[in-house]
Design an enzyme around this catalytic site. Structure first.
Site, PDB file in Angstrom:
ATOM      1  N   ARG A  16       0.858  -1.179   0.000  1.00 52.68           N
ATOM      2  CA  ARG A  16       0.000   0.000   0.000  1.00 52.68           C
ATOM      3  C   ARG A  16       0.896   1.231   0.000  1.00 52.68           C
ATOM      4  O   ARG A  16       2.062   1.159   0.343  1.00 52.68           O
ATOM      5  CB  ARG A  16      -0.836   0.045   1.274  1.00 52.68           C
ATOM      6  CG  ARG A  16      -1.871  -0.986   1.345  1.00 52.68           C
ATOM      7  CD  ARG A  16      -2.984  -0.616   2.289  1.00 52.68           C
ATOM      8  NE  ARG A  16      -2.578  -0.296   3.641  1.00 52.68           N
ATOM      9  CZ  ARG A  16      -3.365  -0.466   4.700  1.00 52.68           C
ATOM     10  NH1 ARG A  16      -4.572  -0.951   4.535  1.00 52.68           N
ATOM     11  NH2 ARG A  16      -2.969  -0.151   5.898  1.00 52.68           N
ATOM     12  N   GLU A  29      -4.295   6.983   5.825  1.00 53.41           N
ATOM     13  CA  GLU A  29      -3.123   6.968   6.714  1.00 53.41           C
ATOM     14  C   GLU A  29      -1.859   7.407   5.961  1.00 53.41           C
ATOM     15  O   GLU A  29      -0.854   6.684   5.904  1.00 53.41           O
ATOM     16  CB  GLU A  29      -2.944   5.596   7.357  1.00 53.41           C
ATOM     17  CG  GLU A  29      -4.090   5.280   8.307  1.00 53.41           C
ATOM     18  CD  GLU A  29      -3.869   4.018   9.126  1.00 53.41           C
ATOM     19  OE1 GLU A  29      -3.009   3.196   8.762  1.00 53.41           O
ATOM     20  OE2 GLU A  29      -4.571   3.860  10.144  1.00 53.41           O
ATOM     21  N   GLU A  74     -11.311   4.922  12.576  1.00 52.91           N
ATOM     22  CA  GLU A  74     -11.071   3.468  12.600  1.00 52.91           C
ATOM     23  C   GLU A  74     -10.666   3.069  14.002  1.00 52.91           C
ATOM     24  O   GLU A  74      -9.871   3.754  14.641  1.00 52.91           O
ATOM     25  CB  GLU A  74      -9.882   3.076  11.713  1.00 52.91           C
ATOM     26  CG  GLU A  74     -10.108   3.052  10.246  1.00 52.91           C
ATOM     27  CD  GLU A  74      -8.856   2.582   9.505  1.00 52.91           C
ATOM     28  OE1 GLU A  74      -8.072   1.782  10.066  1.00 52.91           O
ATOM     29  OE2 GLU A  74      -8.645   3.039   8.385  1.00 52.91           O
ATOM     30  N   TRP A 124      -1.624  -7.112  13.039  1.00 51.28           N
ATOM     31  CA  TRP A 124      -0.300  -6.580  12.698  1.00 51.28           C
ATOM     32  C   TRP A 124       0.621  -6.389  13.904  1.00 51.28           C
ATOM     33  O   TRP A 124       1.739  -5.939  13.747  1.00 51.28           O
ATOM     34  CB  TRP A 124      -0.433  -5.266  11.924  1.00 51.28           C
ATOM     35  CG  TRP A 124      -1.432  -4.301  12.500  1.00 51.28           C
ATOM     36  CD1 TRP A 124      -2.730  -4.145  12.106  1.00 51.28           C
ATOM     37  CD2 TRP A 124      -1.238  -3.380  13.582  1.00 51.28           C
ATOM     38  NE1 TRP A 124      -3.366  -3.184  12.866  1.00 51.28           N
ATOM     39  CE2 TRP A 124      -2.468  -2.701  13.775  1.00 51.28           C
ATOM     40  CE3 TRP A 124      -0.169  -3.053  14.417  1.00 51.28           C
ATOM     41  CZ2 TRP A 124      -2.646  -1.715  14.754  1.00 51.28           C
ATOM     42  CZ3 TRP A 124      -0.346  -2.077  15.392  1.00 51.28           C
ATOM     43  CH2 TRP A 124      -1.566  -1.423  15.547  1.00 51.28           C
ATOM     44  N   HIS A 163      -7.942  -9.974  10.475  1.00 50.49           N
ATOM     45  CA  HIS A 163      -8.254  -8.764  11.250  1.00 50.49           C
ATOM     46  C   HIS A 163      -9.734  -8.810  11.608  1.00 50.49           C
ATOM     47  O   HIS A 163     -10.567  -9.134  10.778  1.00 50.49           O
ATOM     48  CB  HIS A 163      -7.951  -7.537  10.388  1.00 50.49           C
ATOM     49  CG  HIS A 163      -7.879  -6.253  11.149  1.00 50.49           C
ATOM     50  ND1 HIS A 163      -8.984  -5.662  11.718  1.00 50.49           N
ATOM     51  CD2 HIS A 163      -6.827  -5.445  11.435  1.00 50.49           C
ATOM     52  CE1 HIS A 163      -8.603  -4.532  12.315  1.00 50.49           C
ATOM     53  NE2 HIS A 163      -7.303  -4.383  12.163  1.00 50.49           N
TER      54      HIS A 163
HETATM   55  C1  GLA Z   1      -5.121   0.916   9.367  1.00 49.31           C
HETATM   56  C2  GLA Z   1      -5.607   1.042   7.956  1.00 49.31           C
HETATM   57  C3  GLA Z   1      -6.661   0.042   7.616  1.00 49.31           C
HETATM   58  C4  GLA Z   1      -6.299  -1.320   8.141  1.00 49.31           C
HETATM   59  C5  GLA Z   1      -6.081  -1.208   9.625  1.00 49.31           C
HETATM   60  C6  GLA Z   1      -5.759  -2.517  10.283  1.00 49.31           C
HETATM   61  O1  GLA Z   1      -5.813   1.661  10.251  1.00 49.31           O
HETATM   62  O2  GLA Z   1      -6.091   2.327   7.666  1.00 49.31           O
HETATM   63  O3  GLA Z   1      -6.820   0.027   6.218  1.00 49.31           O
HETATM   64  O4  GLA Z   1      -5.147  -1.759   7.513  1.00 49.31           O
HETATM   65  O5  GLA Z   1      -5.000  -0.355   9.870  1.00 49.31           O
HETATM   66  O6  GLA Z   1      -5.652  -2.374  11.672  1.00 49.31           O
END
Ligand code: GLA
Length: 683
Positions: free
Chosen positions: A122, A161, A319, A327, A370
């Site tokens: 990403r 992010e 989020e 992770w 997740h």
């Molecule tokens: C971040 C990303 C999400 C996802 C989460 C997983 O916040 O923005 O797309 O990958 O982590 O915890």
């Protein structure tokens, strides 16, 4: 070339939902159409009001260079719109399509050691790449032109992010961009040489053209170069955000635009306080850290940082997770009650919503383990039950939305740039994470029921009675002056070790530590004394010192505590000085938990800062103030029932509390308090 224009947030735009925003990242492209219908029905069942759509869907929207397919997105937007679910439409630029990386591998970031990243991750792009800017703003324009006036689109979510993967790029295009940024900052190369202290090792530059990013070399880099590269990298990403945002604004002038930050207890990947001035409202992604010794306090610290960007406005938790992430080294599931309690902890501290990553758990791809709102097992699950309960709770407390967190009397200063400065180059203790010093104070206050705003150094300090500056290594003269002024006006200012050591160019302030605050504190710091893992010292108050101590002299200040043993025995450790109508304290040592708590008690006693509700161990009480009065959120982090003295209307149970409320283990109460007439005064 100015790479970041003046901030232009539009703070008067409507919030994306009526009441709290509740929902999550919705990735329908991972599922076939039959699942979409079920999704909508389940969203309605759970009370979802907002979904973030399309975050990683570029490769499915622009299937080849310049060939667009919006049919599936039209259909999903239609379904959501019919169901009355608001859309936070994301630009898909966090995940460039494979065809773009194949056609233009030059957009991929280059690491510090010169290796180039490959496709398949990403944020695989360099913020300085002109090619990247062309392709990314083209897809944003297509989206904005198509959906900018769609009434279901109530918010825009730029990329994802930013900096969480492409924080730095050391490629040649970035290097050229960095040089332009430096030329704008310093104007002349001799000013740059002076600021960076390039006489050291004779590394002076005769032209900006000679400057490179701090690429790998066999010895320690120049800390000033490293710090400016951090600043540049944050600005380059911000310029990208602004470019996307401005395209959106052309087509969607009345819809707020933001992006999801990653604000935690650590210095950010970008300078979030600066970024917060460029978004229409601030939004955060927060995940509790399983190995943290007190995760609920880390959550509170991060939320207080988010509020600290603008204490009088709501922000949005964009989020978090319903249970385990995938992770961390080991990913712990949430205990019963945590899903709801964590969500309401953020809301108590100023978020006007609780959003999750993600709606439905993926079965394939990098995040297949997740947690999500709809787990792999479906709706016969604790998670789904809790998601629905949270939706119902947010409905019951809807009147709280739009209120503000009760103004805090305590401010803790926190600065991403200062954290970067400490991390640049070699330091007396290269294992010490000094940004944690702020968290230590916050944690002691939190345990005492005192809410603090965690604010950037340029915040308005005029309303705070206690200002804490802990481990704020880099301090510019404007900040030092404003802090001094606030002390003169009557505040108690507390400065700890390793604050105000370097100026904004990362150069040590001479003539006695801590240079930025020396005059205010009446202290002359002579030398640092780092303590090893098996070393400690004690103060004559009985408090224990670990990790860090200093040889200081009181120069016009009173000695509150001295070192009682070790090489510093007899020297001052904590000082206090009257400054105008206020006072300034210096803490030269790292106090272990109990010592710091006792010091904080002393400060609270002297400043007469007391919690409104007597603290109960393991229970947080935080208030928001609205038109109808004061709302107390009581969060029971313990595994037993607790009684809290709160009188008012229990919004979750629709009944009066009497004078006490019993909160079950891990539970939460939200009370509209009796006889609080503060709302109209505040709003
Ligand atoms: C971040 C990303 C999400 C996802 C989460 C997983 O916040 O923005 O797309 O990958 O982590 O915890």
């Amino acid at each position: 070339m100015t790479i970041v224009p003046e901030p232009a947030p539009r703070i008067d735009l409507p919030w994306p939902t009526d009441g709290f925003s509740f929902g999550g990242d919705y990735n329908p492209e991972q599922w076939d159409r039959t699942v979409w219908r079920e999704d909508i029905a389940l969203m309605r069942e759970a009370g979802v009001t907002l979904v973030t759509l399309g975050v990683f869907s570029w490769g499915l929207l622009e299937v080849e260079d310049g060939v667009f397919d919006f049919n599936w997105l039209d259909e999903v937007i239609g379904l959501l719109s019919e169901a009355g679910i608001a859309i936070d439409l994301a630009t898909p630029t966090a995940a460039p399509p494979i065809w773009l990386h194949q056609e233009h591998p030059e957009i991929l970031p280059v690491a510090h050691d010169g290796h180039k990243y490959w496709q398949g991750g990403r944020l695989g792009w360099c913020a300085s790449s002109a090619t990247w800017r062309f392709y990314s703003t083209r897809i944003v324009r297509e989206l904005a032109a198509r959906y900018g006036n769609n009434p279901a689109v109530r918010m825009w979510h730029v990329s994802n992010e930013l900096g969480g993967g492409n924080r730095w790029c050391y490629c040649d295009e970035s290097a050229a961009h960095f040089r332009r940024w430096l030329a704008e900052r310093y104007t002349t190369v001799s000013a740059l040489n002076l600021a960076w202290g390039t006489a050291f090792w004779g590394h002076h530059y005769t032209s900006f053209d000679q400057v490179l990013p701090p690429r790998d070399s066999e010895s320690a880099p120049n800390p000033a170069l490293v710090l400016d590269f951090e600043r540049f990298s944050s600005d380059a990403l911000l310029a990208h955000y602004v470019a996307e945002r401005d395209v959106i604004r052309e087509y969607s002038p009345n819809v707020p635009v933001t992006t999801n930050f990653m604000v935690t207890q650590n210095p950010g990947v970008v300078d979030y306080a600066t970024w917060a001035k460029h978004v229409d409202f601030s939004a955060n992604d927060h995940y509790v850290i399983g190995d943290d010794s007190l995760p609920e306090n880390e959550l509170a610290f991060s939320a207080d940082r988010m509020r600290g960007f603008n204490p009088s406005r709501p922000w949005l938790l964009l989020e978090h997770s319903t249970s385990a992430v995938n992770w961390q080294p080991r990913n712990f599931s949430k205990a019963p009650g945590e899903l709801i309690r964590h969500s309401l902890s953020h809301i108590a501290r100023g978020s006007d919503g609780a959003m999750f990553f993600q709606w439905r758990a993926s079965t394939a791809g990098a995040e297949q383990f997740h947690s999500a709102m709809v787990p792999h097992v479906g709706t016969r699950s604790k998670i789904w039950h809790d998601v629905c309960e949270l939706g119902a709770i947010l409905g019951k407390i809807a009147e709280v939305a739009g209120s503000i967190v009760e103004p805090a009397r305590v401010a803790i200063l926190f600065d991403d740039t200062s954290g970067w400065a400490w991390a640049s180059g070699q330091k007396p203790d290269n294992t010490l994470r000094i940004s944690e010093a702020a968290r230590h104070f916050h944690r002691a206050l939190w345990a005492r029921g005192i809410v603090a705003d965690v604010v950037p150094p340029d915040a308005d300090l005029s309303s705070y009675d206690l200002v804490i500056i802990a481990g704020l290594y880099l301090v510019d003269s404007a900040t030092a002056d404003r802090v001094y002024e606030r002390a003169e006006q009557g505040a108690t200012v507390v400065v700890t070790y390793l604050s105000g050591i370097v100026d904004e160019t990362n150069r040590v302030l001479r003539g006695g530590y801590p240079g930025a605050f020396r005059d205010m504190l009446g202290v002359f710091g002579e030398e640092f004394f780092v303590l090893g893992d098996n070393q400690s010292a004690s103060l004559d108050t009985g408090w224990k010192v670990t990790r860090w101590s200093e040889k200081i002299w009181a120069m016009g200040s009173d000695v509150f505590a001295s070192y009682a043993d070790g090489v510093l025995a007899g020297s001052p450790a904590i000082t206090r000085r009257s400054v105008g109508a206020g006072e300034a304290w210096y803490l030269s040592a790292h106090l272990d938990g109990e010592g710091l708590e006792a010091f904080v008690d002393e400060l609270l006693l002297r400043t007469e800062i007391v919690p409104k509700s007597p603290p109960v161990v393991g229970v947080e009480v935080v208030r928001r103030l609205g038109r109808l009065g004061s709302y107390a959120f009581a969060l029971n982090h313990t595994d037993h029932a607790v009684s809290v003295a709160l009188a008012g209307w229990d919004l979750l149970h629709d009944m009066h509390t009497g004078n006490q409320i019993t909160i079950p283990p891990g539970g939460v109460a939200v009370i509209r308090e009796d006889s609080e007439k503060v709302g109209d005064l505040i709003l």
